[in-house]
Design a protein around this motif. Structure first.
Motif, PDB file in Angstrom:
ATOM      1  N   SER A 171     -71.860  43.725  25.472  1.00  0.00           N
ATOM      2  CA  SER A 171     -72.950  44.511  24.902  1.00  0.00           C
ATOM      3  C   SER A 171     -72.476  45.366  23.745  1.00  0.00           C
ATOM      4  N   VAL A 172     -73.373  45.545  22.765  1.00  0.00           N
ATOM      5  CA  VAL A 172     -73.231  46.576  21.730  1.00  0.00           C
ATOM      6  C   VAL A 172     -74.488  47.428  21.822  1.00  0.00           C
ATOM      7  N   SER A 173     -74.314  48.732  22.045  1.00  0.00           N
ATOM      8  CA  SER A 173     -75.468  49.615  22.185  1.00  0.00           C
ATOM      9  C   SER A 173     -75.175  50.960  21.529  1.00  0.00           C
ATOM     10  N   ASP A 188     -68.936  47.085  27.064  1.00  0.00           N
ATOM     11  CA  ASP A 188     -70.041  47.751  26.374  1.00  0.00           C
ATOM     12  C   ASP A 188     -69.485  48.570  25.222  1.00  0.00           C
ATOM     13  N   HIS A 189     -69.572  48.031  24.006  1.00  0.00           N
ATOM     14  CA  HIS A 189     -69.159  48.761  22.817  1.00  0.00           C
ATOM     15  C   HIS A 189     -70.299  49.675  22.375  1.00  0.00           C
ATOM     16  N   LEU A 201     -72.562  45.208  12.265  1.00  0.00           N
ATOM     17  CA  LEU A 201     -72.118  43.814  12.287  1.00  0.00           C
ATOM     18  C   LEU A 201     -70.635  43.713  12.622  1.00  0.00           C
ATOM     19  N   ALA A 202     -69.858  44.693  12.195  1.00  0.00           N
ATOM     20  CA  ALA A 202     -68.432  44.698  12.545  1.00  0.00           C
ATOM     21  C   ALA A 202     -68.257  44.815  14.057  1.00  0.00           C
ATOM     22  N   SER A 203     -69.098  45.646  14.715  1.00  0.00           N
ATOM     23  CA  SER A 203     -69.026  45.791  16.170  1.00  0.00           C
ATOM     24  C   SER A 203     -69.446  44.507  16.869  1.00  0.00           C
ATOM     25  N   VAL A 204     -70.439  43.817  16.314  1.00  0.00           N
ATOM     26  CA  VAL A 204     -70.867  42.543  16.899  1.00  0.00           C
ATOM     27  C   VAL A 204     -69.747  41.513  16.797  1.00  0.00           C
ATOM     28  N   ARG A 206     -66.564  42.088  16.630  1.00  0.00           N
ATOM     29  CA  ARG A 206     -65.502  42.482  17.566  1.00  0.00           C
ATOM     30  C   ARG A 206     -65.888  42.092  18.992  1.00  0.00           C
ATOM     31  N   LEU A 207     -67.166  42.266  19.331  1.00  0.00           N
ATOM     32  CA  LEU A 207     -67.626  41.918  20.671  1.00  0.00           C
ATOM     33  C   LEU A 207     -67.502  40.413  20.902  1.00  0.00           C
TER      34      LEU A 207
END
Length: 559
Positions: A171-173, A188-189, A201-204, A206-207
């Motif tokens: 998850s990214v939230s 869960d980032h 988008l960088a967090s996505v 990485r996830l």
């Protein structure tokens, strides 16, 4: 199904239909690829949820808690059908994607906050968890991944799936107080509030790098609530970046049977994000045209499928004979036709065909009654429902025909739509002239008026907005006939004041200006049907520009 609950933003009930209309209209999907899901069995829901909790869902109070509102008069049967159909749709999409090895999309789903023993966050049944449990009961084995890119964390998913050691939740939230149990199977980032395109988008990316094994099945919650301006999402991601996000996910899951659901989304633009998800799932890069109006498109398509003889009764021998006998003085005059065209049966048939009556029933209104009357050139339609020990009007519409802007138009003498079950609150304030909160069906009724004018060979639909907020709500389809008034109105729309306050001030004392108070001046607005009306509205551009600039200058002290 519009659900009004004291102004709390809920899921846009048109989101799935709007995205599907766009996808079908643009060849992203074929009609043969679309199916309507059935409701999930309660026995399947009980594979995840405590039976004692499921028994409470027949209670309006329990559903009010799930929706986060104090309003007890929620449409229980309609809501339960929505959640059960969404869950049935997720399960059907999962079975389809497993059989075909492709991407199945359920246009209403992703209720990830529902836990085993309680609901919340607009979620009563955890559709993804129930689908996984049913598939496991059917014998599906192997790793499953749930990629949750709703703006909010997957707390319900983590609770419902905690005993399935072969399910990973990624998850990214947005950063919040909501806790999700951490562990080997839950990642869960968190991103900061108002996070924009690049860091999101960088967090996505990485996830997605955490996908260390190839799952046998994937569920993707393609949340539409990270969209900038969403009142509950807390993020500021553009629609273009969310399309890139979808492409990243589908690329990472290439070859994996996948189910995509829209999850949260609380703006009238959420359907555009979901349409982008459909396009990305189909491998299309086609953009969603900013001017595309799916409700208009859908209404006009339904109009083309409607047999006009059912509206006018022209093929009904009994009606024709009764009118002929009346003309010969041999029988009483039959009831006047609505707008000299529609029989009462025809009006009811049209309201059902366009989905208005089914929507009202789904909202919890029972014993709907239609009344048609006429006084001189005024034709009135009243739609009421049982309420308390009596009845209450839901829709009160009065129409006539007038000459305007060089043409003959359908004129709205008045239109009132209200939900008698609701009251005003701080978040849903009373607007000038209102007798109660609305139904949430104004867009549908507006498009129906256009279709009526078209069917009657009229040049447009017109109204005179008694208050500023009426013009503001009609502004996307209606334009002031007078270019000078058009300029004044557009300048007023630039005022940085809440709509309710601005409308009240304009209607009462007026806005203070050096030339004296500027008050609201009701003037005709027109929605053109024919080219003749469109040409009339295109005139006076220089007058409009001068009026707009002059009014902005006049309001300079209050801007």
């Amino acid at each position: 199904m519009p659900i009004a609950a004291h102004g709390r933003p809920l899921l846009d009930p048109r989101r799935g239909d709007d995205a599907l209309t766009w996808a079908l209209d643009n060849g992203i999907l074929r009609s043969t690829e679309v199916s309507e899901p059935t409701e999930i069995a309660w026995s399947d829901a009980a594979l995840v949820h405590d039976p004692a909790y499921l028994e409470t869902l027949d209670s309006p109070e329990a559903l009010a808690r799930v929706l986060g509102t104090d309003e007890p008069l929620v449409p229980v049967s309609g809501l339960l059908e929505l959640w059960r159909r969404a869950t049935g749709g997720v399960l059907a999409a999962a079975r389809w994607s497993r059989a075909r090895g492709g991407i199945g999309v359920c246009l209403m789903g992703g209720f990830h906050h529902a836990e085993r023993t309680r609901g919340g966050g607009f979620c009563a049944l955890n559709d993804v968890a129930i689908a996984i449990a049913r598939l496991r009961a059917d014998g599906h084995r192997g790793a499953i991944v749930v990629i949750d890119l709703d703006a909010h964390p997957p707390d319900g998913l983590a609770d419902c799936l905690r005993d399935d050691g072969e399910v990973d939740i990624l998850s990214v939230s947005v950063q919040s107080h909501w806790e999700v149990p951490k562990g080997r199977h839950v990642i869960d980032h968190r991103v900061p509030p108002r996070c924009t395109d690049a860091p999101y988008l960088a967090s996505v990316r990485r996830l997605l790098g955490e996908l260390h094994q190839r799952p046998s099945l994937a569920f993707y919650l393609a949340g539409t609530d990270p969209l900038e301006g969403d009142p509950l999402g807390g993020l500021s991601v553009s629609a273009e970046a969310l399309r890139q996000r979808d492409q990243l996910v589908f690329r990472a899951l290439r070859g994996v049977p996948t189910v995509a659901v829209p999850a949260g989304g609380y703006t009238d633009r959420a359907w555009r994000v979901l349409a982008g998800t459909l396009a990305a799932a189909a491998g299309s890069r086609l953009p969603v045209d900013a001017d595309y109006d799916p409700l208009q498109r859908r209404t006009r398509y339904l109009a083309s499928q409607l047999d006009s003889s059912l509206l006018s009764g022209e093929d009904d021998d009994d009606i024709v004979d009764a009118e002929l006998m009346a003309q010969l003085g041999l029988a009483p005059r039959p009831p006047d036709r609505f707008l000299d065209y529609y029989t009462r049966h025809g009006v009811e048939h049209a309201l059902s065909h366009y989905g208005l009556l089914p929507a009202l029933r789904a909202m919890g209104f029972a014993d709907l009654t239609l009344e048609l009357s006429r006084q001189d050139e005024w034709h009135r339609l009243q739609l009421s429902a049982a309420h308390g020990s009596g009845r209450a009007d839901l829709i009160d519409l009065c129409l006539s025909r007038r000459d305007l802007a060089g043409g003959r138009v359908l004129f709205v003498e008045w239109l009132e739509m209200r939900d008698p079950r609701l009251t005003y609150t701080a978040t849903r304030p009373e607007l000038p002239g209102q007798r109660g909160p609305g139904l949430g069906l104004a867009p549908e009724v507006g498009h129906l008026l256009f279709v009526i004018a078209q069917r009657l060979s009229l040049d447009g639909v017109a109204l005179v907005p008694a208050h500023f907020h009426v013009a503001w709500m009609a502004r996307h389809r209606f334009t002031f006939v007078d270019p000078e008034q058009r300029g004044v109105f557009d300048a007023l729309c630039d005022m940085p004041l809440p709509l309710a306050k601005l409308s009240a001030v304009l209607g009462r004392d007026g806005l203070p200006t050096p030339e004296g108070p500027l008050k609201w001046h009701p003037d005709p607005m027109l929605c053109p049907v024919t080219a003749r009306c469109e040409a009339a509205l295109a005139e006076g551009e220089d007058v409009y520009e001068a009026s707009y600039e002059a009014t902005r200058a006049r309001l300079g002290l209050t801007l």
